[in-house]
Write a protein that holds these residues in place. Structure first.
Motif, PDB file in Angstrom:
ATOM      1  N   ALA A 307       0.808  -1.137   0.001  1.00 55.79           N
ATOM      2  CA  ALA A 307       0.048  -0.040   0.126  1.00 55.79           C
ATOM      3  C   ALA A 307       0.943   1.283   0.039  1.00 55.79           C
ATOM      4  O   ALA A 307       0.377   2.361  -0.648  1.00 55.79           O
ATOM      5  N   CYS A 308       1.889   1.279   0.584  1.00 55.11           N
ATOM      6  CA  CYS A 308       3.039   2.452   0.503  1.00 55.11           C
ATOM      7  C   CYS A 308       3.730   2.796  -0.898  1.00 55.11           C
ATOM      8  O   CYS A 308       3.897   3.896  -0.999  1.00 55.11           O
ATOM      9  N   ILE A 309       3.830   1.756  -1.725  1.00 58.94           N
ATOM     10  CA  ILE A 309       4.407   1.767  -2.852  1.00 58.94           C
ATOM     11  C   ILE A 309       4.043   2.818  -3.844  1.00 58.94           C
ATOM     12  O   ILE A 309       4.691   3.790  -4.181  1.00 58.94           O
ATOM     13  N   PRO A 310       2.614   3.200  -4.010  1.00 59.29           N
ATOM     14  CA  PRO A 310       2.126   4.202  -4.851  1.00 59.29           C
ATOM     15  C   PRO A 310       2.396   5.536  -4.089  1.00 59.29           C
ATOM     16  O   PRO A 310       2.244   6.614  -4.881  1.00 59.29           O
ATOM     17  N   LEU A 322       9.268  -2.159  -2.567  1.00 58.83           N
ATOM     18  CA  LEU A 322       8.759  -3.123  -3.284  1.00 58.83           C
ATOM     19  C   LEU A 322       9.534  -4.490  -2.823  1.00 58.83           C
ATOM     20  O   LEU A 322       9.303  -5.698  -2.584  1.00 58.83           O
ATOM     21  N   LEU A 323      10.967  -4.324  -2.674  1.00 53.88           N
ATOM     22  CA  LEU A 323      11.726  -5.194  -2.337  1.00 53.88           C
ATOM     23  C   LEU A 323      11.537  -5.727  -1.028  1.00 53.88           C
ATOM     24  O   LEU A 323      11.577  -6.871  -0.439  1.00 53.88           O
ATOM     25  N   LEU A 324      11.375  -4.824  -0.016  1.00 48.65           N
ATOM     26  CA  LEU A 324      10.689  -5.361   1.257  1.00 48.65           C
ATOM     27  C   LEU A 324       9.757  -5.670   1.340  1.00 48.65           C
ATOM     28  O   LEU A 324       9.447  -6.923   2.056  1.00 48.65           O
ATOM     29  N   ARG A 325       8.754  -5.416   0.528  1.00 48.17           N
ATOM     30  CA  ARG A 325       7.622  -6.165   0.353  1.00 48.17           C
ATOM     31  C   ARG A 325       7.716  -7.689  -0.020  1.00 48.17           C
ATOM     32  O   ARG A 325       7.047  -8.881   0.514  1.00 48.17           O
ATOM     33  N   GLN A 326       8.474  -7.842  -1.062  1.00 43.27           N
ATOM     34  CA  GLN A 326       8.702  -9.232  -1.602  1.00 43.27           C
ATOM     35  C   GLN A 326       9.488 -10.115  -0.408  1.00 43.27           C
ATOM     36  O   GLN A 326       9.161 -11.247  -0.413  1.00 43.27           O
ATOM     37  N   ALA A 327      10.291  -9.464   0.446  1.00 44.86           N
ATOM     38  CA  ALA A 327      11.078 -10.130   1.381  1.00 44.86           C
ATOM     39  C   ALA A 327      10.197 -10.860   2.280  1.00 44.86           C
ATOM     40  O   ALA A 327      10.302 -11.795   2.852  1.00 44.86           O
ATOM     41  N   PHE A 328       8.874  -9.995   2.474  1.00 44.36           N
ATOM     42  CA  PHE A 328       7.874 -10.678   3.320  1.00 44.36           C
ATOM     43  C   PHE A 328       6.828 -11.589   2.937  1.00 44.36           C
ATOM     44  O   PHE A 328       6.130 -12.258   3.437  1.00 44.36           O
ATOM     45  N   SER A 329       6.577 -11.395   1.465  1.00 42.07           N
ATOM     46  CA  SER A 329       5.479 -11.904   0.847  1.00 42.07           C
ATOM     47  C   SER A 329       5.157 -13.463   0.598  1.00 42.07           C
ATOM     48  O   SER A 329       4.138 -13.775   0.563  1.00 42.07           O
ATOM     49  N   LYS A 330       6.393 -14.182   0.622  1.00 36.55           N
ATOM     50  CA  LYS A 330       6.216 -15.639   0.659  1.00 36.55           C
ATOM     51  C   LYS A 330       6.613 -16.220   1.915  1.00 36.55           C
ATOM     52  O   LYS A 330       6.491 -17.516   1.766  1.00 36.55           O
ATOM     53  N   PRO A 385      -4.729  -0.609  -8.465  1.00 32.23           N
ATOM     54  CA  PRO A 385      -4.616  -2.107  -8.286  1.00 32.23           C
ATOM     55  C   PRO A 385      -3.662  -2.588  -6.938  1.00 32.23           C
ATOM     56  O   PRO A 385      -4.138  -3.371  -6.182  1.00 32.23           O
ATOM     57  N   LEU A 386      -2.607  -1.720  -6.627  1.00 28.02           N
ATOM     58  CA  LEU A 386      -1.746  -2.052  -5.582  1.00 28.02           C
ATOM     59  C   LEU A 386      -2.853  -1.689  -4.442  1.00 28.02           C
ATOM     60  O   LEU A 386      -2.586  -2.480  -3.407  1.00 28.02           O
ATOM     61  N   LEU A 387      -3.312  -0.520  -4.279  1.00 27.77           N
ATOM     62  CA  LEU A 387      -3.846  -0.368  -3.075  1.00 27.77           C
ATOM     63  C   LEU A 387      -5.130  -1.176  -2.807  1.00 27.77           C
ATOM     64  O   LEU A 387      -5.331  -1.602  -1.631  1.00 27.77           O
ATOM     65  N   LEU A 388      -5.778  -1.379  -3.957  1.00 30.28           N
ATOM     66  CA  LEU A 388      -7.045  -2.300  -3.636  1.00 30.28           C
ATOM     67  C   LEU A 388      -6.265  -3.736  -3.306  1.00 30.28           C
ATOM     68  O   LEU A 388      -7.063  -4.427  -2.350  1.00 30.28           O
ATOM     69  N   GLY A 389      -5.357  -4.195  -4.026  1.00 27.24           N
ATOM     70  CA  GLY A 389      -4.741  -5.480  -3.519  1.00 27.24           C
ATOM     71  C   GLY A 389      -4.352  -5.419  -2.169  1.00 27.24           C
ATOM     72  O   GLY A 389      -4.536  -6.619  -1.209  1.00 27.24           O
ATOM     73  N   ALA A 390      -3.806  -4.297  -1.612  1.00 26.10           N
ATOM     74  CA  ALA A 390      -3.373  -4.469  -0.349  1.00 26.10           C
ATOM     75  C   ALA A 390      -4.437  -4.537   0.782  1.00 26.10           C
ATOM     76  O   ALA A 390      -4.284  -5.080   1.828  1.00 26.10           O
TER      77      ALA A 390
END
Length: 412
Positions: A307-310, A322-330, A385-390
């Motif tokens: 949600a913070c990326i935009p 994005l990279l911080l998000r990816q580190a947590f995402s999986k 899309p990013l905000l709705l997905g979050a």
């Protein structure tokens, strides 16, 4: 030395059948990593139009969904070993057809039956049955660790498959794409041999022994209510994640920040590497905070970062988020697989793993369409899309927490 000790411990924990399942998935994912790089090239060599490539991938996805549904309902009745061998034979047949045939209708039929995949994601009929086998080959307290290695080894094999595709592209004796699918067929034959060696302990327990368990079905009900509830929740999670898939993020970075193709390539190389490494922390988190927390805390953190990326004013800031998000995402993936095994009766683990995987596959097919609609209009500049997905992802976290916070779970 420490890594060797951890690997040896893992091999002891999963037993004979578990080791065979992990090895079979590694072979299969290596094949996906190799062929997914060269699939479009093969079809273009045959003279097929781009829309035909899209249609073939859609048919392949439909085949995986259909076979996942059938195996989720009947694999335990027909025999897990038997259905895995049958699926491996179909995969080998499909690889052979893609290697030797240029007939588009024949390729379409092979794609439907042969688990042809456009990526290393293993949303295939194999996965539900394999997860059920792994869940019963070790103590529940080891589930998260076992599923972590099941995923990490597959991710490594998929990356190696991509390198193999590059190697095939350097040789000049045969078409690289034809060679890749011939290799795919050989790898599938290897999985058949591995599945052939599965021991009787890989088969499902008798369902009448599950009386009193949390997920027992009513008379005549093949998919019990707890499994359907899980499938619905995981579909919501997959839909929310699908709104921020790599293609959507790449488009948004290019249009919002003017990112070049070279920049995007480097960004997404790192973005795909980080989740594989981060998953190794899942067992430690589960042992310290519990299985439900291990599944939800990193997932919620990833959605907050999404949600913070935009809101990032610069490309560098957006990439960092994005990279911080990816580190947590999986990190939640092995915990989610262990959670699925923990909240249903052992006799329904194949059904639960297959139905939840199927629900996720269907949701992921739909969400990119919604994302592209949100990118076509005034909301695109705000990263809709990013905000709705979050928002949907955080809603999933809250719902799962409220639903299962009082449910006793084994940790791993």
């Amino acid at each position: 030395m420490a890594n060797l000790q951890i690997s040896a411990l893992f091999l002891r924990e999963v037993g004979h059948s578990g080791r065979l399942v992990v090895a079979a998935r590694a072979l299969r994912t290596f094949g996906y990593g190799c062929t997914s790089v060269l699939l479009a090239e093969l079809l273009s060599q045959d003279g097929d139009a781009p829309w035909q490539t899209g249609l073939l991938l859609a048919v392949a996805s439909a085949g995986s969904v259909a076979f996942s549904l059938v195996l989720g309902l009947f694999a335990d009745t027909w025999g897990r070993r038997r259905v895995l061998i049958a699926c491996g034979c179909l995969m080998a047949l499909a690889g052979t057809v893609f290697a030797v045939s240029e007939s588009y209708p024949v390729l379409i039929a092979a794609a439907f039956i042969g688990t042809i995949s456009p990526s290393t994601n293993d949303n295939t009929p194999f996965s539900g049955v394999e997860q059920a086998i792994l869940a019963q080959t070790c103590h529940p307290s080891r589930h998260t660790r076992v599923f972590t290695w099941y995923n990490v080894i597959a991710l490594g094999a998929g990356a190696a498959g991509g390198l193999a595709a590059a190697g095939l592209g350097l040789q000049r004796w045969v078409s690289a794409a034809d060679a890749a699918f011939a290799l795919y067929a050989l790898l599938a034959a290897g999985t058949v041999l591995l599945f052939w060696r599965l021991s009787p302990d890989a088969e499902a327990p008798a369902r009448q022994d599950a009386s009193g368990e949390r997920a027992q079905a009513r008379d005549g009900e093949r998919v019990p209510w707890p499994v359907r509830r899980l499938a619905g929740l995981f579909a919501l999670d997959a839909f929310s994640g699908g709104l921020a898939v790599q293609a959507v993020l790449a488009w948004w970075f290019a249009h919002q920040y003017g990112a070049t193709t070279a920049q995007l390539g480097l960004v997404f190389f790192a973005a795909n590497l980080l989740p594989a490494l981060a998953q190794l922390g899942a067992p430690l988190l589960a042992s310290r905070r519990g299985l439900l927390a291990a599944m939800l805390l990193p997932h919620a953190a990833a959605n907050v970062l999404l949600a913070c990326i935009p809101l990032a004013p610069t490309f560098g800031g957006a990439v960092t988020l994005l990279l911080l998000r990816q580190a947590f995402s999986k990190i939640d993936v092995p915990a989610r697989q262990a959670f699925t095994a923990a909240v249903v009766a052992p006799a329904y683990r194949t059904t639960a793993a297959s139905m939840t995987s199927l629900a996720r596959s269907v949701a992921v097919c739909v969400s990119p369409i919604a994302a592209t609609l949100l990118l076509d209009g005034p909301l695109a500049v705000f990263g809709a899309p990013l905000l709705l997905g979050a928002a949907l992802g955080i809603g999933y976290d809250i719902t799962v927490w409220r639903t299962y916070r009082t449910t006793p779970l084994s940790v791993g």
